[in-house]
Design a protein around this motif. Sequence first.
Motif, PDB file in Angstrom:
ATOM      1  N   THR A  51       0.832  -1.202   0.000  1.00 22.41           N
ATOM      2  CA  THR A  51       0.000   0.000   0.000  1.00 22.41           C
ATOM      3  C   THR A  51       0.871   1.258   0.000  1.00 22.41           C
ATOM      4  N   GLY A  52       0.220   2.393  -0.126  1.00 24.48           N
ATOM      5  CA  GLY A  52       0.930   3.669  -0.107  1.00 24.48           C
ATOM      6  C   GLY A  52       1.033   4.267   1.286  1.00 24.48           C
ATOM      7  N   PRO A  92       5.621   2.193   3.480  1.00 21.34           N
ATOM      8  CA  PRO A  92       4.953   1.900   2.209  1.00 21.34           C
ATOM      9  C   PRO A  92       5.915   1.268   1.203  1.00 21.34           C
TER      10      PRO A  92
END
Length: 139
Positions: A51-52, A92
């Motif tokens: 994910t970011g 991330p």
Amino acid sequence: MRSLPLLLSLCLLSACGPADDSPLVVYGLEVTPPRPGMNMSAGYFEIHNNTGDAVRITRAESPQFEAVELHETTTVDGVSRMRPVDALVIAPGTTLKLERGGKHLMLMRPVEASLETVELRLYSGDTLLLSVNTQVASD
Ligand SMILES: [Cu+2]
């Protein structure tokens, strides 16, 4: 940190690899058999955050153990000791490695006489991030 979408996936060892594009991917999962007289096992794995956002694992539990702690082993003046940590943070797009001599899960007081399969549930606060299963490694 904004709240994570509920990430609930069941990841069997054979189905998981670094190429998996699930939000969180665990691979190399290993649970050691309890050491005689110690009544505890260690859990090691690598976890990749696709994910970011940073992911914070703040607690873990297992139906096969009374308690699971997040630990880190550090060596000071040649003496290695373990201490609990508040969270395992995965930046991330990065992989966090739990390994011997480093961060690990401490699985305390098994509830079954013989352990074959262990389920680990990783949480961020009350949010279940991931549930994984593995066979207990043989010595
Ligand atoms: Cu430990």
